[in-house]
Design a protein around this motif. Structure first.
Motif, PDB file in Angstrom:
ATOM      1  N   THR A  89      -0.445  -3.689  -7.012  1.00 16.12           N
ATOM      2  CA  THR A  89      -0.342  -5.105  -6.695  1.00 16.12           C
ATOM      3  C   THR A  89      -1.751  -5.678  -6.570  1.00 16.12           C
ATOM      4  OG1 THR A  89      -0.225  -4.649  -4.318  1.00 16.12           O
ATOM      5  CG2 THR A  89       1.865  -4.842  -5.503  1.00 16.12           C
ATOM      6  N   LEU A  90      -1.859  -6.986  -6.756  1.00 18.65           N
ATOM      7  CA  LEU A  90      -3.159  -7.663  -6.776  1.00 18.65           C
ATOM      8  C   LEU A  90      -3.142  -8.858  -5.836  1.00 18.65           C
ATOM      9  CD1 LEU A  90      -5.969  -8.399  -8.040  1.00 18.65           C
ATOM     10  CD2 LEU A  90      -4.682  -9.648  -9.809  1.00 18.65           C
ATOM     11  N   GLY A  91      -4.068  -8.868  -4.883  1.00 18.65           N
ATOM     12  CA  GLY A  91      -4.332 -10.040  -4.061  1.00 18.65           C
ATOM     13  C   GLY A  91      -5.656 -10.631  -4.505  1.00 18.65           C
ATOM     14  N   LEU A 120       1.111  -3.562 -13.273  1.00 22.92           N
ATOM     15  CA  LEU A 120       1.034  -4.599 -12.242  1.00 22.92           C
ATOM     16  C   LEU A 120       2.438  -5.070 -11.908  1.00 22.92           C
ATOM     17  CD1 LEU A 120      -0.698  -6.531 -10.506  1.00 22.92           C
ATOM     18  CD2 LEU A 120      -0.724  -8.099 -12.460  1.00 22.92           C
ATOM     19  N   GLY A 123       1.853  -9.500  -6.411  1.00 19.50           N
ATOM     20  CA  GLY A 123       0.631  -9.803  -5.688  1.00 19.50           C
ATOM     21  C   GLY A 123       0.637 -11.213  -5.150  1.00 19.50           C
ATOM     22  N   ASP A 124      -0.570 -11.764  -4.971  1.00 15.10           N
ATOM     23  CA  ASP A 124      -0.703 -13.103  -4.394  1.00 15.10           C
ATOM     24  C   ASP A 124      -2.035 -13.693  -4.834  1.00 15.10           C
ATOM     25  OD1 ASP A 124       0.017 -15.323  -2.890  1.00 15.10           O
ATOM     26  OD2 ASP A 124      -0.911 -14.560  -1.055  1.00 15.10           O
ATOM     27  N   THR A 125      -2.086 -14.997  -4.952  1.00 13.17           N
ATOM     28  CA  THR A 125      -3.343 -15.691  -5.231  1.00 13.17           C
ATOM     29  C   THR A 125      -3.548 -16.780  -4.196  1.00 13.17           C
ATOM     30  OG1 THR A 125      -2.235 -17.237  -6.742  1.00 13.17           O
ATOM     31  CG2 THR A 125      -3.251 -15.279  -7.722  1.00 13.17           C
ATOM     32  N   THR A 133      -8.182  -7.771  -3.712  1.00 12.50           N
ATOM     33  CA  THR A 133      -7.501  -6.698  -2.980  1.00 12.50           C
ATOM     34  C   THR A 133      -6.470  -6.065  -3.902  1.00 12.50           C
ATOM     35  OG1 THR A 133      -7.822  -7.734  -0.819  1.00 12.50           O
ATOM     36  CG2 THR A 133      -6.053  -6.118  -1.000  1.00 12.50           C
ATOM     37  N   LEU A 134      -6.583  -4.766  -4.058  1.00  8.18           N
ATOM     38  CA  LEU A 134      -5.678  -4.013  -4.926  1.00  8.18           C
ATOM     39  C   LEU A 134      -4.980  -2.929  -4.113  1.00  8.18           C
ATOM     40  CD1 LEU A 134      -8.212  -3.703  -7.823  1.00  8.18           C
ATOM     41  CD2 LEU A 134      -5.953  -4.678  -8.138  1.00  8.18           C
ATOM     42  N   GLN A 135      -3.680  -2.859  -4.257  1.00  9.23           N
ATOM     43  CA  GLN A 135      -2.929  -1.744  -3.671  1.00  9.23           C
ATOM     44  C   GLN A 135      -2.330  -0.948  -4.811  1.00  9.23           C
ATOM     45  OE1 GLN A 135       0.963  -2.096  -1.453  1.00  9.23           O
ATOM     46  NE2 GLN A 135      -0.304  -1.349   0.244  1.00  9.23           N
TER      47      GLN A 135
END
Length: 325
Positions: A89-91, A120, A123-125, A133-135
C-alpha cells in the motif's frame, strides 16, 4: 485539476502496477479496504517505511528514481525475513498534484514492482510536504521466516554483494550532483544509491538451505549486525580483510582504513547480512554466488560485543544513521 480519486485512477490503478505479481487480491484498489487471502501453509509478513524528502531521498531527484528506490528499500525488509513479496500500500503526501512528477513516480514504482512481483492494492493521498509511506506484505511458508533472534555461537556471518557504495555517493549528492555520472566508478555509486537490489531470491535460497537469522543493511553493517547480536544475545568476531569492496570503491577510496570505515558504518546498501552454521558454507557459496557475490566476514561468538580476528574490540564512533541524534 485532478481530484484525489482521479489521481489514483490515472497514475496508480494501472494493470502493470496493481497486478504486478502472482498473488492477486480478491479486492484491490477502489474499495474502502483491500481483501487478500493468505494461501494455505503460508504466513503473512508485514513491514512499513516512511521516507521524507531531503532526509531519505533528495527532493530534486527525478520522480522515477524516487519511486523505484522507495519501493526497493521497503521490499528489502521482506527479503530480510525470507518472504516472497505479494502486496503493498502507498501513503503519498504531495505539495501539489504535478502530473509529470506523478507519472514518473508511478513509472519508478511499476518498474520495481514488476521486477519483484508485488502488486499495489491501496493507499491514500494527501497534501503536505513530500512524504512517502509504503507498507509491504509478503508470504513465507509456515515457521520458515528469517529472524534477528536466531544467531548461535559458532555460526558464520555472511553478507551479499558489496558494502559502502551507496554511502560513498552521499558526498557527491551533497555537492549537488544529481545527473547520472559519466565516470564509470561514480556511476557505480550512483546506481547503488538509486537502484538498490532487494535480495529476495537470495534470502529465500538461504531459508531453503536452513538459515534462520538475517537482517538487511540499511543503517550500516555495524549498526544492523548489532541488532542481531542484541536480540540473539551473542557477539561477533569480524574479519576486516573479508569485507567485500567494489572496484569502484577501491579506486575512489584507495586508503584501506577509509574503505573499511565506510563498509562498516555506511548505510543504504540494502544488502543481506545473515548467519549460518559452518557446515552450510559450501552450499551457501554454490547456491547464492550465481545470483550475486556472497562473502563470509566473520563468526558469531558467545562474548557480547564486536571484535577483530585478533581479539581487539571494534570501536568506531559512527555506528549507523540515527534519526533522532
Amino acid at each position: 485539476m485532478l481530484s484525489e480519486f482521479g489521481l489514483i485512477a490515472r497514475y496508480f490503478q494501472q494493470p502493470g502496477l496493481a497486478n504486478a505479481g502472482p498473488w492477486s487480491p480478491q479486492l484491490g484498489i477502489g474499495d474502502d479496504c483491500a481483501v487478500m487471502s493468505v494461501p494455505e501453509g503460508y504466513q503473512l509478513v508485514v513491514s512499513m517505511d516512511t521516507l521524507v524528502a531531503d532526509v531519505h531521498f533528495p527532493a530534486v531527484a527525478s520522480p522515477e528514481l524516487i519511486g523505484y528506490r522507495a519501493l526497493a528499500i521497503t521490499v528489502s525488509d521482506l527479503a530480510a525475513m525470507g518472504a516472497e513479496p505479494a502486496w503493498f500500500t502507498l501513503g503519498l503526501t504531495l505539495p501539489e498534484a504535478n502530473s509529470d512528477w506523478l507519472a514518473g513516480f508511478a513509472e519508478g514504482l511499476q518498474t520495481l514492482a514488476q521486477k519483484v512481483g508485488i502488486s499495489l492494492i491501496g493507499g491514500d493521498t494527501t497534501r503536505g510536504p513530500l512524504t512517502i509511506t509504503l507498507q509491504v506484505h509478503g508470504l513465507v511458508k509456515k515457521e520458515k521466516w528469517l529472524s534477528r533472534q536466531c544467531a548461535k555461537p559458532g555460526d558464520d556471518i555472511w553478507v551479499t554483494g558489496t558494502l559502502g557504495d551507496a554511502a560513498a555517493w552521499l558526498p557527491y549528492l551533497q555537492q549537488g550532483l544529481e545527473e547520472k555520472p559519466t565516470d564509470e566508478n561514480l556511476r557505480t555509486l550512483w546506481n547503488r544509491y538509486y537502484f538498490p537490489t532487494p535480495r529476495v531470491v537470495e534470502a529465500q535460497k538461504a531459508v531453503a538451505l536452513g538459515c534462520r537469522c538475517a537482517i538487511d543493511i540499511s543503517d550500516g553493517l555495524l549498526a544492523d549486525l548489532g541488532h542481531i547480536l542484541t536480540m540473539s544475545q551473542v557477539g561477533a568476531q569480524l574479519d576486516f580483510s573479508s569485507l567485500p569492496a567494489s572496484q569502484a570503491l577501491q579506486q575512489l577510496l584507495p586508503e584501506l582504513e577509509k574503505q573499511q570505515q565506510i563498509m562498516l558504518t555506511g548505510g543504504d546498501d540494502y544488502e543481506l547480512c545473515f548467519t549460518a552454521p559452518p557446515h552450510l558454507a559450501g552450499d551457501i557459496t554454490h547456491s547464492l554466488s550465481p545470483l550475486c557475490p556472497v562473502s563470509r566476514i566473520g563468526q558469531i561468538i558467545e562474548t557480547p560485543g564486536v571484535f577483530t580476528t585478533s581479539g581487539q574490540p571494534v570501536s568506531i564512533s559512527q555506528q549507523g544513521y540515527q534519526h533522532f541524534n
